[in-house]
Design a protein around this motif. Sequence first.
Motif, PDB file in Angstrom:
ATOM      1  N   LYS A 167      38.083  29.684  39.656  1.00  0.00           N
ATOM      2  CA  LYS A 167      37.483  30.598  38.672  1.00  0.00           C
ATOM      3  C   LYS A 167      36.274  31.305  39.269  1.00  0.00           C
ATOM      4  O   LYS A 167      36.079  32.514  39.065  1.00  0.00           O
ATOM      5  N   GLU A 168      35.458  30.575  40.011  1.00  0.00           N
ATOM      6  CA  GLU A 168      34.277  31.178  40.639  1.00  0.00           C
ATOM      7  C   GLU A 168      34.681  32.175  41.720  1.00  0.00           C
ATOM      8  O   GLU A 168      34.032  33.215  41.894  1.00  0.00           O
ATOM      9  N   MET A 169      35.754  31.876  42.435  1.00  0.00           N
ATOM     10  CA  MET A 169      36.233  32.796  43.458  1.00  0.00           C
ATOM     11  C   MET A 169      36.662  34.119  42.815  1.00  0.00           C
ATOM     12  O   MET A 169      36.375  35.206  43.335  1.00  0.00           O
ATOM     13  N   VAL A 170      37.361  34.029  41.689  1.00  0.00           N
ATOM     14  CA  VAL A 170      37.768  35.234  40.962  1.00  0.00           C
ATOM     15  C   VAL A 170      36.537  36.003  40.496  1.00  0.00           C
ATOM     16  O   VAL A 170      36.474  37.236  40.601  1.00  0.00           O
ATOM     17  N   GLN A 171      35.547  35.279  39.984  1.00  0.00           N
ATOM     18  CA  GLN A 171      34.324  35.927  39.510  1.00  0.00           C
ATOM     19  C   GLN A 171      33.632  36.695  40.635  1.00  0.00           C
ATOM     20  O   GLN A 171      33.210  37.845  40.445  1.00  0.00           O
ATOM     21  N   LEU A 172      33.509  36.064  41.808  1.00  0.00           N
ATOM     22  CA  LEU A 172      32.870  36.729  42.937  1.00  0.00           C
ATOM     23  C   LEU A 172      33.664  37.959  43.358  1.00  0.00           C
ATOM     24  O   LEU A 172      33.097  39.038  43.568  1.00  0.00           O
ATOM     25  N   TRP A 173      34.968  37.817  43.486  1.00  0.00           N
ATOM     26  CA  TRP A 173      35.803  38.932  43.939  1.00  0.00           C
ATOM     27  C   TRP A 173      35.751  40.101  42.957  1.00  0.00           C
ATOM     28  O   TRP A 173      35.619  41.270  43.380  1.00  0.00           O
ATOM     29  N   GLU A 174      35.862  39.820  41.687  1.00  0.00           N
ATOM     30  CA  GLU A 174      35.846  40.895  40.690  1.00  0.00           C
ATOM     31  C   GLU A 174      34.492  41.598  40.656  1.00  0.00           C
ATOM     32  O   GLU A 174      34.419  42.820  40.464  1.00  0.00           O
ATOM     33  N   PHE A 175      33.421  40.838  40.864  1.00  0.00           N
ATOM     34  CA  PHE A 175      32.103  41.470  40.923  1.00  0.00           C
ATOM     35  C   PHE A 175      31.996  42.383  42.139  1.00  0.00           C
ATOM     36  O   PHE A 175      31.456  43.494  42.052  1.00  0.00           O
ATOM     37  N   LEU A 176      32.519  41.942  43.264  1.00  0.00           N
ATOM     38  CA  LEU A 176      32.458  42.754  44.479  1.00  0.00           C
ATOM     39  C   LEU A 176      33.175  44.087  44.303  1.00  0.00           C
ATOM     40  O   LEU A 176      32.763  45.108  44.861  1.00  0.00           O
ATOM     41  N   GLN A 177      34.250  44.085  43.517  1.00  0.00           N
ATOM     42  CA  GLN A 177      34.986  45.340  43.290  1.00  0.00           C
ATOM     43  C   GLN A 177      34.128  46.370  42.564  1.00  0.00           C
ATOM     44  O   GLN A 177      34.357  47.579  42.697  1.00  0.00           O
ATOM     45  N   THR A 178      33.144  45.905  41.819  1.00  0.00           N
ATOM     46  CA  THR A 178      32.265  46.844  41.106  1.00  0.00           C
ATOM     47  C   THR A 178      31.198  47.427  42.023  1.00  0.00           C
ATOM     48  O   THR A 178      30.575  48.442  41.681  1.00  0.00           O
ATOM     49  N   GLN A 179      30.979  46.801  43.179  1.00  0.00           N
ATOM     50  CA  GLN A 179      29.893  47.209  44.065  1.00  0.00           C
ATOM     51  C   GLN A 179      30.369  47.948  45.312  1.00  0.00           C
ATOM     52  O   GLN A 179      29.621  48.738  45.887  1.00  0.00           O
ATOM     53  N   THR A 203      44.848  27.178  44.436  1.00  0.00           N
ATOM     54  CA  THR A 203      43.849  27.919  45.206  1.00  0.00           C
ATOM     55  C   THR A 203      44.467  28.993  46.091  1.00  0.00           C
ATOM     56  O   THR A 203      44.025  30.156  46.085  1.00  0.00           O
ATOM     57  N   LEU A 204      45.481  28.657  46.872  1.00  0.00           N
ATOM     58  CA  LEU A 204      46.083  29.652  47.760  1.00  0.00           C
ATOM     59  C   LEU A 204      46.701  30.799  46.976  1.00  0.00           C
ATOM     60  O   LEU A 204      46.604  31.975  47.386  1.00  0.00           O
ATOM     61  N   LYS A 205      47.311  30.488  45.848  1.00  0.00           N
ATOM     62  CA  LYS A 205      47.893  31.549  45.015  1.00  0.00           C
ATOM     63  C   LYS A 205      46.799  32.478  44.500  1.00  0.00           C
ATOM     64  O   LYS A 205      46.960  33.711  44.492  1.00  0.00           O
ATOM     65  N   VAL A 206      45.675  31.891  44.065  1.00  0.00           N
ATOM     66  CA  VAL A 206      44.566  32.701  43.565  1.00  0.00           C
ATOM     67  C   VAL A 206      44.005  33.590  44.668  1.00  0.00           C
ATOM     68  O   VAL A 206      43.795  34.796  44.475  1.00  0.00           O
ATOM     69  N   LEU A 207      43.784  33.013  45.844  1.00  0.00           N
ATOM     70  CA  LEU A 207      43.236  33.791  46.962  1.00  0.00           C
ATOM     71  C   LEU A 207      44.149  34.949  47.343  1.00  0.00           C
ATOM     72  O   LEU A 207      43.695  36.074  47.560  1.00  0.00           O
ATOM     73  N   ARG A 208      45.441  34.678  47.389  1.00  0.00           N
ATOM     74  CA  ARG A 208      46.383  35.746  47.767  1.00  0.00           C
ATOM     75  C   ARG A 208      46.439  36.829  46.709  1.00  0.00           C
ATOM     76  O   ARG A 208      46.519  38.031  47.035  1.00  0.00           O
ATOM     77  N   GLU A 245      53.060  27.005  52.470  1.00  0.00           N
ATOM     78  CA  GLU A 245      52.729  27.731  51.245  1.00  0.00           C
ATOM     79  C   GLU A 245      52.057  29.064  51.571  1.00  0.00           C
ATOM     80  O   GLU A 245      52.364  30.090  50.936  1.00  0.00           O
ATOM     81  N   ALA A 246      51.130  29.058  52.543  1.00  0.00           N
ATOM     82  CA  ALA A 246      50.440  30.298  52.904  1.00  0.00           C
ATOM     83  C   ALA A 246      51.426  31.358  53.390  1.00  0.00           C
ATOM     84  O   ALA A 246      51.318  32.542  53.049  1.00  0.00           O
TER      85      ALA A 246
END
Length: 513
Positions: A167-179, A203-208, A245-246
């Motif tokens: 969830k935190e990884m998604v939060q960081l990534w989505e914030f970066l898209q705004t910047q 985790t790997l699915k989320v990252l991809r 999986e990767a």
Amino acid sequence: MTDHSKQNIQQPYNHANEQPTTVRPVMQPDNPYASTRGSITSKQLPAFDEAMINKYNRSGPRYTSYPTALEFSPMPEDLETKILQNREARAPLSLYFHIPFCRHLCYYCACNKIITKKNSDSGDYLQYLIKEIKHKRRLLAVPDGSDKPLVKQLHLGGGTPTFLSDKEMVQLWEFLQTQFEFLPEDEGDYSIEIDPRELSGETLKVLRSLGFNRVSLGVQDLDETVQIAVNRVHSAELIENVLTEARELGFHSINIDLIYGLPHQTPATLDTTVRRIIEMSPDRLSVFNYAHLPERFKAQRQIKDEDLPDPAAKLTMLGNTINTLTEAGYQYIGIDHFAKPDDELAVAQREGKLHRNFQGYTIMGDCDLLGFGVSSISQIANANTRYILQNDTDLQAYQASIEAAQSNPAVMPAVKVIKTSIKDRLREYVIMNLLCHDYIDFKDVNQKFGIDAITYFIEEVQQLGEMQKDRLVNMDAAGIRVLPKGRLLGRNVAMVFDEYLETKHKDRFSKVI
């Protein structure tokens, strides 16, 4: 009557006592660093020569920058702000995020990591990262026709970046898209370091799904006795499952890290590990030399000296590993790194487009590196100068600076800086091309820096004479080429051009091999 006027014609290049420039010629030559290395012919493979390694194996830097990080000085007030404000807007960015947390202490570790199992730590730290991103982003100019700086590369390192929850990884990534404006994932390079023991089922699915296209797994060794001795225990099946999986998820490139010289390792046990890893077929491998420095790194005090392999055994491990990997078709990139011939690193090396910075070998040499988080490093070019900056290495001090910036925008997180001169840039160019392409072309250097390279580097050329006699390098009027027997000692060749090494710090580095 004799015409003496020609004697006064200005020479085309500066002499050794004059400053180089970065004035570019109107016509650029074809890339002199492109090669046919990708065919994995015998002449391109590193040749393991134990006698030469023993002769030249001395301590030296890994040259993720030049000057190296040992040349840092305190950051003057307001300088970081000016550097970011004056950054060339058209230059793309490479973003680095340092996540300092780990759930387990690995005894071989030589990094400033924080061992904790508190899940709240990552959430708190993420908020500081977001504040730092906002703080720096407001200072960056944007290229014409865009409202955001362009990002071509992103890397999460540490520590264990997957200490951040999905969830935190998604939060960081989505914030970066705004910047920032990111290249599509099939064009950009978006990577993360992974401890395979710390992955959730998703985790790997989320990252991809976010756009990460490259992962690096810390394995180190598959032998259980070695794993117990360094406190990093995992099965080969776990590693294989993560790789499988990767691949199924479509990651473009998978790297595996191994270490030779660990306690209880033998040439036979490491060979078993290497052959098992080859069966898993990663795209890249990094095979690092373990440097035992318990007086500097507290974690290493858990390792007993008598459990370590002797220097002869380590050399055997290195030689066997090189032979096994090259026989399996991997291309030796340089400084511990191997890649399949179709991997982007290998392709970039063959095309003469490989670069090196604090993230190691990279295909994105045109990017400014912008670091975030405790101890992170940035590299930002400005005309003839490159600035290298580092945030505070103490977590509490770093967090305090980020908090102070909320009420005082003049406060910036970097506490150390290197301002490179044009002479540094010249030597950096020589060192990095030797390490990336095993070659430096004198005509290319003359045109790029307005010098006569042979005159300018006459002392260095003379110093390389012994290496030429030993067939580690070949020098002629065209340039300097590192030969197969010299490829494993490329750092030693590069060290000849390091103005800082002999006068300072020469006892601060581990040995090359």
